[in-house]
Design a protein around this motif. Structure first.
Motif, PDB file in Angstrom:
ATOM      1  N   ARG A   1      29.641  46.772  37.900  1.00  0.00           N
ATOM      2  CA  ARG A   1      29.923  47.323  36.569  1.00  0.00           C
ATOM      3  C   ARG A   1      30.544  46.286  35.643  1.00  0.00           C
ATOM      4  NH1 ARG A   1      32.648  53.206  38.141  1.00  0.00           N
ATOM      5  NH2 ARG A   1      30.966  53.938  39.507  1.00  0.00           N
ATOM      6  N   HIS A   2      30.527  45.035  36.042  1.00  0.00           N
ATOM      7  CA  HIS A   2      31.137  43.967  35.252  1.00  0.00           C
ATOM      8  C   HIS A   2      32.587  44.312  34.916  1.00  0.00           C
ATOM      9  CE1 HIS A   2      27.231  42.052  34.860  1.00  0.00           C
ATOM     10  NE2 HIS A   2      26.727  43.232  34.525  1.00  0.00           N
ATOM     11  N   LEU A   3      33.291  44.860  35.902  1.00  0.00           N
ATOM     12  CA  LEU A   3      34.691  45.248  35.740  1.00  0.00           C
ATOM     13  C   LEU A   3      35.573  44.143  36.286  1.00  0.00           C
ATOM     14  CD1 LEU A   3      36.708  47.529  34.967  1.00  0.00           C
ATOM     15  CD2 LEU A   3      36.539  48.310  37.339  1.00  0.00           C
ATOM     16  N   GLU A   4      36.582  43.757  35.504  1.00  0.00           N
ATOM     17  CA  GLU A   4      37.495  42.703  35.927  1.00  0.00           C
ATOM     18  C   GLU A   4      38.486  43.269  36.935  1.00  0.00           C
ATOM     19  OE1 GLU A   4      40.846  40.484  33.558  1.00  0.00           O
ATOM     20  OE2 GLU A   4      38.899  39.600  33.030  1.00  0.00           O
ATOM     21  N   LEU A   5      38.427  42.756  38.176  1.00  0.00           N
ATOM     22  CA  LEU A   5      39.285  43.246  39.246  1.00  0.00           C
ATOM     23  C   LEU A   5      40.644  42.558  39.257  1.00  0.00           C
ATOM     24  CD1 LEU A   5      36.625  43.333  42.121  1.00  0.00           C
ATOM     25  CD2 LEU A   5      37.229  45.140  40.503  1.00  0.00           C
ATOM     26  N   ALA A   6      40.682  41.269  39.016  1.00  0.00           N
ATOM     27  CA  ALA A   6      41.938  40.516  38.995  1.00  0.00           C
ATOM     28  C   ALA A   6      41.727  39.252  38.182  1.00  0.00           C
ATOM     29  CB  ALA A   6      42.400  40.175  40.407  1.00  0.00           C
ATOM     30  N   SER A   7      42.793  38.777  37.570  1.00  0.00           N
ATOM     31  CA  SER A   7      42.709  37.561  36.758  1.00  0.00           C
ATOM     32  C   SER A   7      44.036  36.834  36.812  1.00  0.00           C
ATOM     33  CB  SER A   7      42.348  37.894  35.307  1.00  0.00           C
ATOM     34  OG  SER A   7      43.376  38.665  34.704  1.00  0.00           O
ATOM     35  N   ALA A   8      43.971  35.540  36.476  1.00  0.00           N
ATOM     36  CA  ALA A   8      45.173  34.714  36.477  1.00  0.00           C
ATOM     37  C   ALA A   8      45.019  33.618  35.443  1.00  0.00           C
ATOM     38  CB  ALA A   8      45.424  34.117  37.855  1.00  0.00           C
ATOM     39  N   GLU A   9      46.124  33.305  34.762  1.00  0.00           N
ATOM     40  CA  GLU A   9      46.179  32.162  33.857  1.00  0.00           C
ATOM     41  C   GLU A   9      46.826  30.998  34.597  1.00  0.00           C
ATOM     42  OE1 GLU A   9      47.043  35.247  32.670  1.00  0.00           O
ATOM     43  OE2 GLU A   9      45.171  35.467  31.554  1.00  0.00           O
ATOM     44  N   VAL A  10      46.139  29.875  34.635  1.00  0.00           N
ATOM     45  CA  VAL A  10      46.586  28.714  35.412  1.00  0.00           C
ATOM     46  C   VAL A  10      47.036  27.629  34.458  1.00  0.00           C
ATOM     47  CG1 VAL A  10      45.922  26.980  37.105  1.00  0.00           C
ATOM     48  CG2 VAL A  10      45.001  29.292  37.268  1.00  0.00           C
ATOM     49  N   ARG A  11      48.205  27.096  34.726  1.00  0.00           N
ATOM     50  CA  ARG A  11      48.768  26.023  33.911  1.00  0.00           C
ATOM     51  C   ARG A  11      48.798  24.741  34.746  1.00  0.00           C
ATOM     52  NH1 ARG A  11      54.243  27.544  31.133  1.00  0.00           N
ATOM     53  NH2 ARG A  11      52.756  28.909  30.054  1.00  0.00           N
TER      54      ARG A  11
END
Length: 692
Positions: A105-115
Motif C-alpha cells: 500500500r506504499h505505507l511508510e512503516l518506519a523512518s529515520a533522519e540521519v546526521r
C-alpha cells in the motif's frame, strides 16, 4: 532471470555514463526490468535520483546502513521483508532521510533522519518514527489464512471431536503481524457456542501455522508454554539449572542427609518439576505436580510452629569418605564471595535479558498516575485495565524509580521498563539485607552468609526478579517484620504494610501477635494496633485519591481489587483446573479455623516458631487461592530459609530476644544476650551443632 538482470546492468552503466540528467529515468527502467522477476519476499533500496553522491560526510549507502541499525527500522524489515528502503537527502535540514515503505500500500512503516559526523562523533539517527506493529497492513487475506489453518494436520485432528473442520465456523483477527483464527462449533452442547474450541496462530507474511491451541490454552496464553514469557533469559539452561544446584549446596545439611530439614529444601527444589511442565505447556501436569511440595511445606512449617525447632545434636562421626568430605566446612568468606557473584549475575541477567510482565507494568502505570495526582483504581491504561488490583503501598513503592528513570513516551508494556526493573532489584537486595541482619544478630556470621546465599541462589527469587514483579515487596515487608520481632508495634506496622501491597499477607499477623511467654495480651494488642494503623492510613489514602466520599471510594476500591480477585477464574490451581469449588470452600473454612487457633496456640512461642508459622500461613493461603504461580514462592521462602539455617547453625540458646526484656533471667544465658522462651529449646541433651 539472467536476461533481466543483464538488461538492468546495461541500463545502470548507461545511466552512470550519460550524466545526472538521465540517471533517474534509466534507474527506474532498470528497476522495472528487475521487479517483475524478483521474489515477493525480496526487498530493495530506492535512492532518490536527485540525491548527491556524498552529502554531510555520508553517501546514500552509509546513511542507509546507519538508519537500519535502529530497532524500529530493523523490526520493519524483519516483519516486512518485501518492503522497500527509500533514501533521499533533505537539503533544507542537511540530513539524510531513510524510510521503510510497504510495497503493498506504499505505507511508510518506519523512518529515520540521519546526521553525518559532528566534532569527531560518528554518524547517528537523530529522529526515528515508526508505525505501531498492529497497524501494519496485512499481506494475506482472510480466506488465505483460514485455508492455511484448516489444512494443518493438528487442526484436523483436534476438529474430529466436533465432527471435522467442515462442521466448524471460522473468525479471524490480525495482531502484531500474526493472524488468530478461531474455530467455533455452533452445535456444541458442552459450552458456549460463541467461544472458540480451537485457536490457530498463523504468520501473516508466510502463512505458516505456529500454534494450535485447544481447551484452557485457547483463553489462557500463559498456559501455552513459552520459556521467555516469564523471566526472559533467566530460563536459559546455563543459568536456570546451576541455580538449582547452588541452592541445594547451600540449603541442604550435608552432614545429616537424613534430617527432616533437608526434605524442606528438596520440596522447594521439587517445584522445578512442575515449572518444567508449565514451560512445555503441559498445564494438566504442572498444576498437580506443584501441590505435593506445597503440602509438605505446609505440614512441616505448621509442625515446627506448634512444636519448635528440634534440639541441637552433635553430628555423628562419619564412616565414609563422602561423610568426611561433607564435614569440611566451606569458609564463610567463600560463601560471601558466592553471594556477590550471584547478586551480580542476577542483576546482569535482569537488566540485559529480563522481561517485565503485566504486574510490573501495572506498578509503573499506577506510579505515573500517583505522580499526576490521579487514583490508579479505575484509571489504568487500556493495555492493562486490570492492573489496579493491588493496594496503595504497591503503587507508592514504584514512585521513586518512576520519578527518576521512567519515560512515559517510550517505556511501555512490551519494551524496557527501567522503573519496574530497578524497583524489583531494590526490593530483592532489601530482602537479602534483612536476611543478613537476622542471621548476623541471632544466628551467626556464617548463618547470615548462608541466608543471603540461599535467597540469591534460589531459582524462584531469580525468576521474580527477572520478571519485574512486586512479590519481593511483600517479602521485604514481612522479613522486615521478623527483623523487628522484639518490638510488637513495629512488626505490626510492617505486616500492615505488606497487606497494603497485596491483601493476603494480612493473615500473617496471627503468628506475629506475640512472642515469648510473657505479656502476651499486651503484645497482641500493640501488634494489632500497629497493623490497624497502617491499614487505616492506606484506606484513607485511597479515599482521598478516589474522592466522591468514603462510601463511593471504598466501593470503587473494593470492586477493582478484592471483587476482581475473589471472582477470578484461573486454571493455575486444582480448584480452577478441575472445578472443585465445594472442596475449595471446605479447605478454606478449615484453614480459617486453624489460623484462629494459632492466635492463642502455642501459648509460648519463640521467634523461630514465628518464622515457621509465617511460612505455614503463607503456604496455606497460596494453596487455597484460585490462582497460584511460581512468582509467589518468595513470599514464604525467606522464612523457610530462616528455619533451615537456624536448625543447624543457631547457638545453644537460640531465639531472638523476647519483648519486655526488663525482667532479668534466672540464670545467665550461654549464647547471645537474651534467653529463649520456647520449651523446645530447653530439651535435655542439647549441645552445640557441628554441621556445615
Amino acid at each position: 532471470m539472467r536476461r533481466a538482470f543483464g538488461v538492468a546492468l546495461l541500463l545502470a552503466v548507461a545511466a552512470w555514463g550519460l550524466g545526472p540528467g538521465l540517471r533517474p529515468e534509466l534507474a527506474n527502467a532498470a528497476a522495472a526490468c528487475v521487479l517483475p522477476v524478483l521474489p515477493v519476499e525480496t526487498g530493495f533500496s530506492v535512492i532518490d535520483g536527485a540525491a548527491p553522491a556524498r552529502a554531510d560526510g555520508l553517501t546514500a549507502g552509509q546513511a542507509q546502513a546507519v538508519a537500519l541499525r535502529e530497532p524500529e527500522l530493523a523490526t520493519a524489515r524483519r516483519l516486512r521483508p518485501s518492503a522497500t528502503v527509500h533514501v533521499r537527502y533533505v537539503a533544507e535540514a542537511g540530513e539524510w532521510r531513510v524510510a521503510v515503505v510497504s510495497r503493498a500500500r506504499h505505507l511508510e512503516l518506519a523512518s529515520a533522519e540521519v546526521r553525518g559526523p559532528r566534532c569527531g562523533a560518528p554518524p547517528r539517527a537523530v529522529r526515528v518514527h515508526a508505525l505501531p506493529i498492529g497497524d501494519y497492513p496485512p499481506r494475506s487475506t482472510q480466506r488465505e489464512v483460514i485455508d492455511a489453518a484448516v489444512a494443518d494436520h493438528r487442526v484436523r485432528h483436534a476438529a474430529k471431536r466436533w465432527g471435522g473442520v467442515d462442521e466448524l465456523r471460522a473468525r479471524t483477527r490480525i495482531k502484531a503481524c500474526c493472524w488468530e483464527v478461531d474455530l467455533l462449533a455452533p452445535h456444541r452442547r458442552d459450552g458456549n457456542p460463541a467461544e472458540p474450541v480451537i485457536r490457530v496462530d498463523v504468520v501473516d507474511a508466510s502463512r505458516e501455522v505456529t500454534g494450535v491451541w485447544t481447551g484452557i490454552q485457547v483463553q489462557w496464553r500463559m498456559a501455552r508454554g513459552d520459556r521467555d514469557s516469564f523471566g526472559g533469559d533467566i530460563n536459559e539452561p546455563g543459568v536456570w539449572l546451576p541455580l538449582f544446584v547452588l541452592f541445594a549446596l547451600v540449603a541442604v545439611d550435608w552432614t545429616r542427609l537424613r534430617s527432616w530439614a533437608n526434605t524442606d529444601a528438596l520440596a522447594v527444589l521439587a517445584l522445578g518439576i512442575s515449572h518444567e511442565a508449565f514451560q512445555r505447556g503441559a498445564i494438566d501436569w504442572s498444576v498437580p505436580l506443584a501441590v505435593p511440595p506445597m503440602l509438605w511445606l505446609l505440614g512441616r512449617m505448621g509442625w515446627l510452629f506448634a512444636r519448635g525447632l528440634p534440639a541441637l545434636r552433635s553430628a555423628r562421626a562419619p564412616r565414609s569418605r563422602f561423610g568426611r568430605l561433607a564435614r569440611r566446612r566451606v569458609p564463610t568468606a567463600v560463601i560471601v564471595l558466592l553471594c556477590v557473584a550471584l547478586a551480580g549475575l542476577r542483576i546482569g541477567v535482569t537488566l540485559d535479558g529480563g522481561n517485565v510482565i503485566d504486574v510490573g507494568y501495572a506498578g509503573v502505570a499506577g506510579a505515573r498516575l500517583e505522580l499526576r495526582g490521579v487514583a490508579p483504581w479505575g484509571h489504568m491504561p487500556k493495555d492493562n485495565m486490570r492492573g489496579d488490583t493491588y493496594g496503595p503501598a504497591n503503587y507508592l513503592a514504584y514512585v521513586p524509580a518512576t520519578a527518576l528513570v521512567d519515560d512515559p513516551a517510550t517505556d511501555r508494556w512490551g519494551s524496557e521498563l527501567p522503573a519496574a526493573t530497578w524497583t524489583a532489584i531494590a526490593a530483592d537486595l532489601g530482602c537479602v539485607a534483612l536476611l543478613v541482619l537476622v542471621g548476623w544478630r541471632w544466628i551467626s556470621r556464617r548463618g547470615a552468609a548462608l541466608l543471603a546465599a540461599g535467597w540469591l541462589a534460589c531459582p524462584w527469587t531469580a525468576l521474580a526478579l527477572a520478571s519485574g514483579v512486586n512479590d519481593a515487596l511483600v517479602a521485604l515487608a514481612l522479613l522486615g517484620a521478623f527483623a523487628v520481632v522484639p518490638r510488637p508495634a513495629a512488626r505490626g506496622v510492617l505486616v500492615g504494610l505488606a497487606a497494603m501491597v497485596k491483601f493476603a499477607p494480612l493473615a500473617v499477623l496471627v503468628p506475629f501477635l506475640h512472642v515469648g511467654a510473657r505479656r502476651r495480651g499486651r503484645q497482641a494488642l500493640l501488634t494489632a494496633t500497629g497493623c490497624a494503623a497502617v491499614v487505616a492510613a492506606g484506606l484513607a489514602w485511597v479515599v482521598w485519591r478516589i474522592g466522591g466520599g468514603p462510601r463511593h471510594a471504598m466501593r470503587v476500591f473494593g470492586d477493582r481489587t478484592l471483587g476482581f480477585q475473589v471472582g477470578r477464574d484461573s486454571p493455575f490451581s486444582p480448584w480452577g483446573l478441575y472445578g472443585w469449588d465445594t472442596a475449595q470452600h471446605v479447605a478454606q473454612a478449615a484453614v480459617v479455623v486453624a489460623i484462629l487457633l494459632a492466635c492463642v496456640l502455642p501459648r509460648a512461642r519463640d521467634a523461630w516458631q514465628v518464622a515457621a508459622g509465617a511460612a505455614a500461613v503463607l503456604v496455606a493461603l497460596q494453596l487455597l487461592v484460585s490462582h497460584w504461580f511460581y512468582l509467589y514462592v518468595p513470599w514464604f521462602l525467606g522464612f523457610v530459609l530462616i528455619t533451615l539455617v537456624a536448625t543447624r547453625e543457631r547457638p545453644p540458646v537460640c531465639s531472638p530476644p523476647c519483648p519486655s526484656p526488663s525482667e532479668p533471667p534466672s540464670s545467665p544465658p550461654t549464647g547471645p544476650a537474651w534467653a529463649t522462651s520456647s520449651p523446645s529449646s530447653k530439651r535435655p541433651g542439647s549441645t552445640t551443632s557441628t554441621g556445615t
